[in-house]
Design a protein around this motif. Structure first.
Motif, PDB file in Angstrom:
ATOM      1  N   LEU A 110      -1.887  11.175  -1.389  1.00 37.06           N
ATOM      2  CA  LEU A 110      -2.767  10.343  -2.221  1.00 37.06           C
ATOM      3  C   LEU A 110      -3.543  11.194  -3.212  1.00 37.06           C
ATOM      4  O   LEU A 110      -3.782  10.785  -4.348  1.00 37.06           O
ATOM      5  CB  LEU A 110      -3.743   9.565  -1.328  1.00 37.06           C
ATOM      6  N   LEU A 111      -3.913  12.395  -2.778  1.00 36.35           N
ATOM      7  CA  LEU A 111      -4.747  13.254  -3.629  1.00 36.35           C
ATOM      8  C   LEU A 111      -3.916  14.197  -4.503  1.00 36.35           C
ATOM      9  O   LEU A 111      -4.472  15.000  -5.250  1.00 36.35           O
ATOM     10  CB  LEU A 111      -5.706  14.077  -2.757  1.00 36.35           C
TER      11      LEU A 111
ATOM     12  N   PRO B 209      -5.452  -0.822  -3.345  1.00 41.05           N
ATOM     13  CA  PRO B 209      -5.296   0.519  -3.907  1.00 41.05           C
ATOM     14  C   PRO B 209      -5.363   0.487  -5.426  1.00 41.05           C
ATOM     15  O   PRO B 209      -4.778  -0.386  -6.062  1.00 41.05           O
ATOM     16  CB  PRO B 209      -3.905   0.963  -3.422  1.00 41.05           C
TER      17      PRO B 209
ATOM     18  N   GLU C 159      -9.451   5.337   4.509  1.00 35.30           N
ATOM     19  CA  GLU C 159      -9.197   4.664   3.230  1.00 35.30           C
ATOM     20  C   GLU C 159      -7.844   3.959   3.256  1.00 35.30           C
ATOM     21  O   GLU C 159      -7.701   2.845   2.745  1.00 35.30           O
ATOM     22  CB  GLU C 159      -9.248   5.713   2.107  1.00 35.30           C
TER      23      GLU C 159
ATOM     24  N   VAL D 227       0.839  -1.205   0.000  1.00 33.94           N
ATOM     25  CA  VAL D 227       0.000   0.000   0.000  1.00 33.94           C
ATOM     26  C   VAL D 227       0.874   1.256   0.000  1.00 33.94           C
ATOM     27  O   VAL D 227       0.640   2.206  -0.752  1.00 33.94           O
ATOM     28  CB  VAL D 227      -0.973  -0.006   1.207  1.00 33.94           C
TER      29      VAL D 227
ATOM     30  N   THR E 196     -12.245  10.649  -0.449  1.00 41.10           N
ATOM     31  CA  THR E 196     -10.853  10.506  -0.894  1.00 41.10           C
ATOM     32  C   THR E 196     -10.776   9.645  -2.150  1.00 41.10           C
ATOM     33  O   THR E 196     -10.102  10.010  -3.123  1.00 41.10           O
ATOM     34  CB  THR E 196     -10.015   9.858   0.231  1.00 41.10           C
TER      35      THR E 196
ATOM     36  N   ASP F 273     -11.547  10.664   6.457  1.00 42.10           N
ATOM     37  CA  ASP F 273     -11.948   9.812   5.339  1.00 42.10           C
ATOM     38  C   ASP F 273     -10.713   9.199   4.663  1.00 42.10           C
ATOM     39  O   ASP F 273     -10.674   8.003   4.368  1.00 42.10           O
ATOM     40  CB  ASP F 273     -12.732  10.647   4.324  1.00 42.10           C
ATOM     41  N   GLY F 274      -9.688  10.020   4.450  1.00 46.84           N
ATOM     42  CA  GLY F 274      -8.482   9.527   3.773  1.00 46.84           C
ATOM     43  C   GLY F 274      -7.696   8.556   4.623  1.00 46.84           C
ATOM     44  O   GLY F 274      -7.176   7.553   4.111  1.00 46.84           O
TER      45      GLY F 274
ATOM     46  N   ASN G 288      -8.288   0.856   5.283  1.00 45.76           N
ATOM     47  CA  ASN G 288      -9.067  -0.086   4.485  1.00 45.76           C
ATOM     48  C   ASN G 288      -8.172  -0.828   3.483  1.00 45.76           C
ATOM     49  O   ASN G 288      -8.250  -2.049   3.338  1.00 45.76           O
ATOM     50  CB  ASN G 288     -10.157   0.709   3.749  1.00 45.76           C
ATOM     51  N   MET G 289      -7.291  -0.088   2.844  1.00 45.32           N
ATOM     52  CA  MET G 289      -6.388  -0.710   1.856  1.00 45.32           C
ATOM     53  C   MET G 289      -5.403  -1.656   2.539  1.00 45.32           C
ATOM     54  O   MET G 289      -5.123  -2.743   2.036  1.00 45.32           O
ATOM     55  CB  MET G 289      -5.644   0.368   1.074  1.00 45.32           C
TER      56      MET G 289
ATOM     57  N   VAL H  43      -2.945  11.763   3.217  1.00 45.49           N
ATOM     58  CA  VAL H  43      -4.107  12.176   2.424  1.00 45.49           C
ATOM     59  C   VAL H  43      -3.698  13.147   1.308  1.00 45.49           C
ATOM     60  O   VAL H  43      -4.104  12.980   0.152  1.00 45.49           O
ATOM     61  CB  VAL H  43      -5.196  12.800   3.326  1.00 45.49           C
TER      62      VAL H  43
END
Lengths: 173, 123
Positions: free
Chosen positions: A89-90, B107, A109, A25, B14, A105-106, A112-113, A86
């Motif tokens: 990633l963005l 991802p 995420e 990740v 996101t 939220d980020g 989660n990954m 975050v």
């Protein structure tokens, strides 16, 4: 440990697979190197974090999963690192402010990954379902170094990302 | 030439931002939805060329949304790519059962997603 879990996991598997998931990740989504660290190095990084950040707080992101066995993956990290993850990633400038909802939220995420990448390594054909991540800000007096294991802990891994500490715990349900 | 339109459905702001940036840079128009119900409404209203559905969403998950999309006349032939987290391999099988055309895992690998999008709807 349930029989289904015993068939899937050994202590070495647990650590190796979690490390591999973090690297996958970190490198694929965030282009960052993930370095393992021991408790002493983690404590030092946590101490340094207090000094160098205008965001001294810590976040915890938790993802529950059910399936061949059930439990949760919990990631604790400094808010500064969460902010960096975050924005990275963005594709945003690292100094850009983020609303708390966007950062949570980020970070969720990210958890989660990591959880998904780990579970895919734990059981080749095992079936799992992930729940929506939950992210909370730790109380200001919370100490990332002094926290105990808890009986249901399967393993704990400490790493550094961008010279910031991160701890990942897997708990059985 | 008319730009192709893609509907993105994910509860994570996101993930939406990341995927929208990727697709917009490749000259696709993007509309978004934050859960399965909204995805169905947007699909009917916007008539996209492709739908990218996250599996885990509140109100209505991606599987149920895909199943509904396949029942509705205006949306039944729109290609669907499901987005699943690694470790949920059975989601792939479930996804194909409810009518998705392809899937990607998080991802998200940008080139892989774009390749699958182009494969289904072209540039």
């Amino acid at each position: 440990m349930s029989s289904a879990k015993s068939q899937l996991l050994t202590p070495t598997d647990l650590h190796d697979t979690l490390q591999a998931a973090l690297i996958e990740v970190g490198e694929n989504a965030y282009f960052v190197f993930v370095e393992p660290c021991d408790a002493g190095a983690f404590a030092t990084l946590a101490e340094q974090e207090r000094d160098k950040s205008s965001r001294p707080g810590w976040l915890m992101a938790s993802v529950r999963f059910t399936g061949a066995f059930s439990g949760s993956v919990e990631i604790v990290l400094p808010e500064r690192l969460g902010h960096w993850l975050v924005t990275s990633l963005l594709g945003m400038p690292p100094e850009e402010d983020l609303p708390e909802t966007q950062m949570f939220d980020g970070v969720g995420e990210f958890a989660n990954m990591v959880c998904g990448a780990w579970l895919s390594r734990v059981g080749d054909q095992a079936l799992f379902e992930l729940k929506m991540p939950a992210v909370t800000r730790m109380a200001s007096e919370w100490n990332p170094v002094g926290e105990g294991r808890g009986r249901e802990e399967l393993m704990c891994r400490m790493v550094s990302l961008n010279d910031s500490p991160m701890r990942i715990r897997v708990r059985a349900q | 030439m008319t730009r192709k339109k893609i509907l993105l459905a994910d509860d994570s702001a996101t993930a939406l931002t990341m995927e929208r940036t990727l697709l917009s840079r490749s000259d696709y128009d993007v509309v978004v939805a934050r859960d399965g119900r909204e995805a169905i409404k947007q699909a009917v209203d916007e008539n996209p060329d492709l739908i990218i559905l996250d599996v885990v969403m509140p109100n209505m998950d991606g599987f149920e949304a895909c199943r509904e999309l396949r029942k509705l006349e205006p949306t039944r032939d729109i290609p669907v790519i499901m987005v699943t987290t690694r470790g949920e391999g059975h989601h792939v099988e479930n996804g194909f059962e409810v009518g998705c055309n392809d899937y990607v895992t998080k991802p998200i690998n940008g080139p892989e997603l774009l390749s699958k999008v182009r494969n289904l709807i072209g540039e």
